[in-house]
Design a protein around this motif. Structure first.
Motif, short mmCIF file in Angstrom:
data_model
loop_
_atom_site.label_atom_id
_atom_site.label_comp_id
_atom_site.label_asym_id
_atom_site.label_seq_id
_atom_site.Cartn_x
_atom_site.Cartn_y
_atom_site.Cartn_z
N GLY A 110 0.82 -1.21 0.00
CA GLY A 110 0.00 0.00 0.00
C GLY A 110 0.86 1.26 0.00
O GLY A 110 0.54 2.24 -0.68
N LEU A 111 1.96 1.23 0.74
CA LEU A 111 2.88 2.38 0.75
C LEU A 111 3.51 2.59 -0.61
O LEU A 111 3.61 3.72 -1.09
N VAL A 112 3.92 1.51 -1.26
CA VAL A 112 4.50 1.62 -2.61
C VAL A 112 3.46 2.23 -3.56
O VAL A 112 3.78 3.14 -4.33
N VAL A 113 2.24 1.75 -3.47
CA VAL A 113 1.17 2.27 -4.33
C VAL A 113 0.97 3.77 -4.11
O VAL A 113 0.85 4.54 -5.07
N LEU A 114 0.95 4.19 -2.86
CA LEU A 114 0.76 5.62 -2.56
C LEU A 114 1.90 6.47 -3.10
O LEU A 114 1.67 7.56 -3.64
N THR A 115 3.13 6.00 -2.95
CA THR A 115 4.26 6.80 -3.43
C THR A 115 4.24 6.91 -4.96
O THR A 115 4.47 7.99 -5.50
N VAL A 116 3.95 5.82 -5.63
CA VAL A 116 3.94 5.84 -7.10
C VAL A 116 2.77 6.68 -7.62
O VAL A 116 2.95 7.53 -8.51
N ALA A 117 1.58 6.49 -7.06
CA ALA A 117 0.42 7.27 -7.50
C ALA A 117 0.60 8.75 -7.18
O ALA A 117 0.26 9.62 -8.01
N GLY A 118 1.16 9.06 -6.03
CA GLY A 118 1.42 10.46 -5.69
C GLY A 118 2.40 11.10 -6.64
O GLY A 118 2.22 12.25 -7.08
N TRP A 119 3.43 10.35 -7.01
CA TRP A 119 4.42 10.86 -7.97
C TRP A 119 3.78 11.10 -9.34
O TRP A 119 3.95 12.17 -9.93
N ILE A 120 3.03 10.13 -9.82
CA ILE A 120 2.40 10.27 -11.14
C ILE A 120 1.47 11.48 -11.17
O ILE A 120 1.54 12.31 -12.09
N LEU A 121 0.60 11.60 -10.18
CA LEU A 121 -0.38 12.68 -10.17
C LEU A 121 0.27 14.06 -10.04
O LEU A 121 -0.08 14.99 -10.78
N THR A 122 1.21 14.20 -9.11
CA THR A 122 1.79 15.53 -8.91
C THR A 122 2.63 15.98 -10.09
O THR A 122 2.55 17.14 -10.50
N ILE A 123 3.41 15.09 -10.66
CA ILE A 123 4.22 15.48 -11.82
C ILE A 123 3.32 15.76 -13.02
O ILE A 123 3.53 16.74 -13.76
N PHE A 124 2.31 14.95 -13.24
CA PHE A 124 1.39 15.20 -14.35
C PHE A 124 0.74 16.57 -14.23
O PHE A 124 0.74 17.37 -15.17
N PHE A 125 0.17 16.86 -13.05
CA PHE A 125 -0.51 18.15 -12.89
C PHE A 125 0.48 19.31 -12.85
O PHE A 125 0.16 20.41 -13.27
N ALA A 126 1.69 19.07 -12.36
CA ALA A 126 2.70 20.13 -12.37
C ALA A 126 3.03 20.56 -13.78
O ALA A 126 3.23 21.75 -14.05
#
Length: 163
Positions: free
Chosen positions: A36-52
């Motif tokens: 679950g932690l791995v999933v959160l870090t990867v999804a957080g990275w994808i979303l923030t960089i995409f929206f950035a």
């Protein structure tokens, strides 16, 4: 909503649902929690960089980029923790195979929020791009090295496993 945004949202929603399914399957299992932690870090990275990189605001690009790098800093450590949890012999908190990557992760999380990794953003070709700071290359070395170490940890765990 354009097709790229829709695709990223579907990807991250699917990723997060898979993580939630694994965690809820057995809430007490350490491996499930770490997945679950791995999933959160990867999804957080994808979303923030995409929206950035999708916004028209230089300020949002800067801050979302920095937050994205904090998520990226945690990806290799979360993988190391999860792969070590597969081992039949759990590691002690002071085990250098965990503590050294954890210290590096903490350092890069803090540095990600400073101008040392992302200084700002610059509009080129109609879109905003990151302007990287002086230690961005060291971040790349950390990420690659820790990721390779995580894969090596998994490989070693698989080789000694049975069943």
């Amino acid at each position: 909503m354009d097709l790229r945004t829709f695709g990223v949202l579907v990807l991250c929603t699917t990723h997060l649902c898979l993580g939630m399914l694994v965690v809820l399957h057995n809430r007490r299992a350490l491996v499930n929690k770490l997945f679950g932690l791995v999933v959160l870090t990867v999804a957080g990275w994808i979303l923030t960089i995409f929206f950035a990189l999708s916004t028209d605001s230089a300020q949002y690009t800067l801050w979302l980029g920095r937050i994205g790098f904090t998520f990226a800093s945690a990806i290799p450590l979360s993988l190391i923790w999860m792969f070590r949890a597969f081992s039949s012999a759990p590691s002690a908190p002071r085990d250098p195979r965990v503590s050294v990557p954890a210290l590096l992760c903490a350092a890069f999380v803090l540095l990600s929020l400073s101008p040392w990794i992302i200084v700002g953003s610059l509009k080129a070709g109609g879109t905003l791009h990151f302007v990287y700071g002086p230690i961005h290359k060291f971040f790349g070395l950390y990420f690659l090295g820790a990721f390779v170490f995580a894969i090596a940890t998994l490989w070693k765990t698989i080789k000694i496993s049975s069943g």
